[in-house]
Design a protein around this motif. Structure first.
Motif, PDB file in Angstrom:
ATOM      1  N   ARG A  15       0.741  -1.284   0.052  1.00 57.56           N
ATOM      2  CA  ARG A  15       0.163   0.050  -0.340  1.00 57.56           C
ATOM      3  C   ARG A  15       1.359   1.060   0.030  1.00 57.56           C
ATOM      4  NH1 ARG A  15      -4.741  -1.462   2.318  1.00 57.56           N
ATOM      5  NH2 ARG A  15      -5.948   0.359   2.100  1.00 57.56           N
ATOM      6  N   THR A  16       1.965   1.348  -0.011  1.00 63.38           N
ATOM      7  CA  THR A  16       3.157   2.253  -0.236  1.00 63.38           C
ATOM      8  C   THR A  16       4.092   2.216  -1.765  1.00 63.38           C
ATOM      9  OG1 THR A  16       4.543   0.979   0.796  1.00 63.38           O
ATOM     10  CG2 THR A  16       3.330   2.295   2.505  1.00 63.38           C
ATOM     11  N   THR A  17       3.980   3.644  -2.005  1.00 65.95           N
ATOM     12  CA  THR A  17       5.296   3.460  -3.613  1.00 65.95           C
ATOM     13  C   THR A  17       6.199   3.243  -2.998  1.00 65.95           C
ATOM     14  OG1 THR A  17       5.683   5.605  -2.795  1.00 65.95           O
ATOM     15  CG2 THR A  17       3.865   5.250  -3.535  1.00 65.95           C
ATOM     16  N   MET A  18       7.117   3.121  -1.623  1.00 67.63           N
ATOM     17  CA  MET A  18       8.178   2.845  -1.747  1.00 67.63           C
ATOM     18  C   MET A  18       8.538   1.102  -0.996  1.00 67.63           C
ATOM     19  SD  MET A  18      10.737   3.823   1.624  1.00 67.63           S
ATOM     20  CE  MET A  18      12.112   5.407   0.645  1.00 67.63           C
ATOM     21  N   GLY A  19       7.356   0.440  -1.874  1.00 71.24           N
ATOM     22  CA  GLY A  19       6.994  -1.430  -1.074  1.00 71.24           C
ATOM     23  C   GLY A  19       7.715  -1.772  -0.196  1.00 71.24           C
ATOM     24  N   LEU A  20       8.242  -0.624   0.917  1.00 73.41           N
ATOM     25  CA  LEU A  20       7.900  -0.893   2.409  1.00 73.41           C
ATOM     26  C   LEU A  20       7.258  -1.359   3.071  1.00 73.41           C
ATOM     27  CD1 LEU A  20      11.546   0.750   2.871  1.00 73.41           C
ATOM     28  CD2 LEU A  20      11.682  -1.635   1.823  1.00 73.41           C
ATOM     29  N   GLY A  21       7.291  -2.273   4.871  1.00 73.32           N
ATOM     30  CA  GLY A  21       6.554  -1.973   5.348  1.00 73.32           C
ATOM     31  C   GLY A  21       5.967  -3.169   6.029  1.00 73.32           C
ATOM     32  N   GLY A  22       5.483  -4.327   6.755  1.00 72.81           N
ATOM     33  CA  GLY A  22       5.260  -5.008   7.916  1.00 72.81           C
ATOM     34  C   GLY A  22       3.365  -4.734   7.286  1.00 72.81           C
ATOM     35  N   ASP A  23       2.694  -5.917   8.460  1.00 73.37           N
ATOM     36  CA  ASP A  23       1.018  -5.883   8.602  1.00 73.37           C
ATOM     37  C   ASP A  23       1.028  -4.707   9.840  1.00 73.37           C
ATOM     38  OD1 ASP A  23       1.717  -7.399   6.078  1.00 73.37           O
ATOM     39  OD2 ASP A  23       0.956  -9.636   7.361  1.00 73.37           O
ATOM     40  N   ARG A  50      -5.668  -3.252  21.682  1.00 67.42           N
ATOM     41  CA  ARG A  50      -3.910  -3.719  20.544  1.00 67.42           C
ATOM     42  C   ARG A  50      -2.965  -3.116  21.560  1.00 67.42           C
ATOM     43  NH1 ARG A  50      -7.150  -6.957  15.935  1.00 67.42           N
ATOM     44  NH2 ARG A  50      -4.667  -8.292  15.882  1.00 67.42           N
ATOM     45  N   GLY A  51      -3.387  -2.077  21.963  1.00 72.65           N
ATOM     46  CA  GLY A  51      -1.837  -0.885  22.300  1.00 72.65           C
ATOM     47  C   GLY A  51      -1.403  -0.531  21.274  1.00 72.65           C
ATOM     48  N   ALA A  52      -2.187  -0.086  20.300  1.00 73.87           N
ATOM     49  CA  ALA A  52      -1.497   0.074  19.112  1.00 73.87           C
ATOM     50  C   ALA A  52      -2.575   1.803  18.327  1.00 73.87           C
ATOM     51  CB  ALA A  52      -2.063  -0.695  17.949  1.00 73.87           C
ATOM     52  N   ARG A  53      -1.750   2.427  18.045  1.00 75.64           N
ATOM     53  CA  ARG A  53      -2.772   3.321  17.266  1.00 75.64           C
ATOM     54  C   ARG A  53      -2.894   3.834  16.169  1.00 75.64           C
ATOM     55  NH1 ARG A  53       1.108   7.603  14.565  1.00 75.64           N
ATOM     56  NH2 ARG A  53       2.873   6.495  14.349  1.00 75.64           N
ATOM     57  N   VAL A  54      -3.884   4.849  15.538  1.00 80.06           N
ATOM     58  CA  VAL A  54      -4.641   4.465  15.186  1.00 80.06           C
ATOM     59  C   VAL A  54      -4.153   6.050  13.573  1.00 80.06           C
ATOM     60  CG1 VAL A  54      -6.561   5.926  13.645  1.00 80.06           C
ATOM     61  CG2 VAL A  54      -6.685   4.499  15.866  1.00 80.06           C
ATOM     62  N   VAL A  55      -4.375   5.258  12.429  1.00 78.40           N
ATOM     63  CA  VAL A  55      -3.497   6.024  11.569  1.00 78.40           C
ATOM     64  C   VAL A  55      -4.441   6.367  10.489  1.00 78.40           C
ATOM     65  CG1 VAL A  55      -0.614   5.918  12.341  1.00 78.40           C
ATOM     66  CG2 VAL A  55      -2.332   3.672  10.721  1.00 78.40           C
ATOM     67  N   PHE A  56      -4.040   7.350   9.911  1.00 75.84           N
ATOM     68  CA  PHE A  56      -5.164   7.388   7.848  1.00 75.84           C
ATOM     69  C   PHE A  56      -4.314   7.447   6.756  1.00 75.84           C
ATOM     70  CE2 PHE A  56      -6.816  11.309  10.526  1.00 75.84           C
ATOM     71  CZ  PHE A  56      -8.156  10.082  11.200  1.00 75.84           C
ATOM     72  N   LEU A  57      -4.251   6.669   6.258  1.00 75.93           N
ATOM     73  CA  LEU A  57      -3.461   6.222   5.085  1.00 75.93           C
ATOM     74  C   LEU A  57      -4.282   6.595   4.026  1.00 75.93           C
ATOM     75  CD1 LEU A  57      -1.584   4.279   3.561  1.00 75.93           C
ATOM     76  CD2 LEU A  57      -3.093   2.670   3.956  1.00 75.93           C
ATOM     77  N   GLY A  58      -4.081   7.528   2.744  1.00 71.63           N
ATOM     78  CA  GLY A  58      -4.299   7.768   1.472  1.00 71.63           C
ATOM     79  C   GLY A  58      -3.768   7.049   0.887  1.00 71.63           C
ATOM     80  N   ARG A  59      -2.612   6.818  -0.728  1.00 73.00           N
ATOM     81  CA  ARG A  59      -2.161   6.844  -1.310  1.00 73.00           C
ATOM     82  C   ARG A  59      -0.795   5.738  -0.930  1.00 73.00           C
ATOM     83  NH1 ARG A  59      -5.371   5.509  -5.405  1.00 73.00           N
ATOM     84  NH2 ARG A  59      -3.740   4.913  -7.018  1.00 73.00           N
ATOM     85  N   GLY A  60      -0.171   6.019   0.316  1.00 71.87           N
ATOM     86  CA  GLY A  60       1.252   5.793   0.680  1.00 71.87           C
ATOM     87  C   GLY A  60       2.013   6.159   0.028  1.00 71.87           C
ATOM     88  N   SER A  61       2.055   7.427  -0.348  1.00 73.04           N
ATOM     89  CA  SER A  61       3.617   7.999  -1.089  1.00 73.04           C
ATOM     90  C   SER A  61       4.262   8.669  -0.495  1.00 73.04           C
ATOM     91  CB  SER A  61       2.724   8.812  -2.840  1.00 73.04           C
ATOM     92  OG  SER A  61       2.417   9.582  -2.430  1.00 73.04           O
ATOM     93  N   ALA A 221       9.963   7.303 -11.282  1.00 75.38           N
ATOM     94  CA  ALA A 221       9.161   5.540 -11.935  1.00 75.38           C
ATOM     95  C   ALA A 221      10.268   4.426 -10.712  1.00 75.38           C
ATOM     96  CB  ALA A 221       9.868   5.157 -13.450  1.00 75.38           C
ATOM     97  N   ALA A 222      10.637   5.228 -10.362  1.00 74.87           N
ATOM     98  CA  ALA A 222      11.677   3.955  -8.879  1.00 74.87           C
ATOM     99  C   ALA A 222      10.567   4.213  -8.205  1.00 74.87           C
ATOM    100  CB  ALA A 222      12.921   5.015  -8.267  1.00 74.87           C
ATOM    101  N   ARG A 223      10.724   2.973  -7.433  1.00 76.35           N
ATOM    102  CA  ARG A 223       9.544   3.182  -5.568  1.00 76.35           C
ATOM    103  C   ARG A 223      10.184   3.004  -4.666  1.00 76.35           C
ATOM    104  NH1 ARG A 223      10.031  -2.807  -3.846  1.00 76.35           N
ATOM    105  NH2 ARG A 223       8.214  -3.923  -6.544  1.00 76.35           N
ATOM    106  N   SER A 224       9.593   4.459  -4.507  1.00 77.04           N
ATOM    107  CA  SER A 224      10.163   6.171  -3.459  1.00 77.04           C
ATOM    108  C   SER A 224       9.112   6.211  -2.834  1.00 77.04           C
ATOM    109  CB  SER A 224      11.031   7.070  -4.328  1.00 77.04           C
ATOM    110  OG  SER A 224      10.186   8.425  -4.808  1.00 77.04           O
ATOM    111  N   ALA A 225       9.539   6.764  -1.849  1.00 75.00           N
ATOM    112  CA  ALA A 225       8.311   8.031  -1.580  1.00 75.00           C
ATOM    113  C   ALA A 225       8.284   9.673  -1.612  1.00 75.00           C
ATOM    114  CB  ALA A 225       8.438   8.309   0.604  1.00 75.00           C
ATOM    115  N   GLY A 226       8.886  10.018  -2.700  1.00 78.84           N
ATOM    116  CA  GLY A 226       9.134  10.944  -2.770  1.00 78.84           C
ATOM    117  C   GLY A 226      10.574  11.539  -2.190  1.00 78.84           C
ATOM    118  N   CYS A 227      10.413  13.015  -2.326  1.00 73.91           N
ATOM    119  CA  CYS A 227      12.405  13.500  -1.120  1.00 73.91           C
ATOM    120  C   CYS A 227      11.743  13.066   0.249  1.00 73.91           C
ATOM    121  CB  CYS A 227      11.792  15.055  -0.949  1.00 73.91           C
ATOM    122  SG  CYS A 227      12.232  15.670  -2.862  1.00 73.91           S
ATOM    123  N   VAL A 228      13.194  12.795   0.902  1.00 76.32           N
ATOM    124  CA  VAL A 228      13.461  12.337   1.171  1.00 76.32           C
ATOM    125  C   VAL A 228      13.308  13.250   2.946  1.00 76.32           C
ATOM    126  CG1 VAL A 228      14.411  10.093   3.644  1.00 76.32           C
ATOM    127  CG2 VAL A 228      14.611  10.457   1.250  1.00 76.32           C
TER     128      VAL A 228
END
Ligand code: FAD
Length: 303
Positions: A15-23, A50-61, A221-228
């Motif tokens: 779900r992220t343009t970088m193609g990284l991340g767990g579940d 479950r001791g977690a926090r809520v986050v809002f996800l767009g297109r993960g870029s 075209a690379a798998r990135s998240a734009g400017c770091v």
């Protein structure tokens, strides 16, 4: 269940343009804005248990997400609203769901002959993400064309916020109200923009020009998240500082700073978030040593 759906832990690498991340632990997908309160309640209940926090996800870029099982409950949008257009003299008032891809909105605005967004061509996020990040390029940012947005907050429920209710920053935005925190504290469900009439051919020409320039100077075209990193100052862009510190092309495992633009971190295929964080730490240290600037992340790190 009406208005939202509960889904098992989404894989964020997909779900992220970088193609990284767990579940993440779970996902609450909002399908009707008026159920935002119930959807957020459900997400918060799951997160609390479950001791977690809520986050809002767009297109993960604009996200860098760690690996493993993540203490996150994701809220996403699937509103399917389409675009509504109202003409006011020489202006066009365009309204769309926050889950609409920015690129789709740009294309529609161009064919309808409404100008103001051309400089944002090539930005891959959603409309909601573009508002939360105040996305921009070539001297234009979303704040320049925002008229209002339908948002949900814990304090105010679902309400139309005017452009003046937001405080925009360089790659960020918060609500003006007392006590509201950063962008993550409000969910954007619809965005209303004010554009001006122009010949569609001229709009398309400008968009194509912006896109050409980006293509020439950025690894789009690379798998990135734009400017770091954020630019510490307009005249001292982070890309230049990274280049001067010798980071262009620097690699750690499957991650590297792009040979084309040093401020883009690319996943070349087998990269990991741990490798990305190693490069980020290395880059910060090298830039601080070389030029005295301490670089701030533009990408959002989850969790
Ligand atoms: C190749 C490439 C080029 C890029 N070029 C640019 C550029 O030129 N200029 C620029 O500014 N950015 C650029 N970006 C970064 C990114 O596309 C923008 O920041 C974009 O606006 C993020 O939108 P998103 O939907 O992907 O948000 P996400 O990455 O999903 O989320 C980013 C942040 O916004 C929040 N958010 C997302 N949706 C909502 C919502 N509905 N309500 C509340 N908060 C929300 C998230 O919680 C998170 O904090 C680029 C990225 C890539 C991969």
């Amino acid at each position: 269940m009406k208005g939202y759906a509960l889904l098992e832990g989404p894989c964020l690498a997909r779900r992220t343009t970088m193609g990284l991340g767990g579940d993440a632990l779970a996902e609450v997908r909002l399908t009707e804005a008026r159920f935002a309160g119930e959807a957020l309640d459900a997400a918060e209940r799951l997160a609390r248990d479950r001791g977690a926090r809520v986050v809002f996800l767009g297109r993960g870029s604009n996200l860098l997400v760690r690996e493993g099982t993540l203490p996150l409950v994701v809220v996403s949008l699937d509103l399917g609203l389409g675009l509504s257009v109202r003409r006011e003299g020489g202006r066009g008032i365009l309204r769309a769901g926050a889950d609409m891809p920015l690129a789709a909105l740009l294309a529609r605005a161009a064919s309808l002959g409404f100008s103001g967004l051309e400089a944002l061509a090539g930005i891959p996020g959603s409309l909601g993400g573009a508002l939360a990040m105040n996305a921009g390029s070539f001297g234009t940012c979303l704040a320049d064309v925002l008229r209002s947005a339908l948002i949900f907050t814990r304090e105010g429920g679902l309400r139309e916020a005017e452009a003046g209710d937001f405080v925009f920053a360089y790659r960020g935005c918060r609500l003006r109200e007392e006590g509201s925190g950063p962008a993550a504290d409000f969910l954007v469900t619809e965005v209303c923009l004010e554009l001006v009439r122009k010949d569609p051919a001229r709009i398309r020409e400008r968009m194509a020009e912006v896109f050409r320039q980006k293509q020439a100077g950025q690894p789009i075209a690379a798998r990135s998240a734009g400017c770091v990193f954020k630019n510490p100052r307009p005249e001292r862009p982070a890309g230049r500082l990274l280049e001067e510190a010798g980071l262009r092309g620097r690699r750690c495992g499957g991650m590297r700073f792009s040979p084309l633009h040093a401020n883009f971190l690319e996943n070349t295929g087998e990269g990991s978030c741990a490798q990305a964080l190693e490069l980020i730490a290395l880059a910060r240290e090298a830039v601080e040593r070389q030029s005295g600037f301490s670089l701030e992340l533009e990408v959002r790190l989850w969790p």
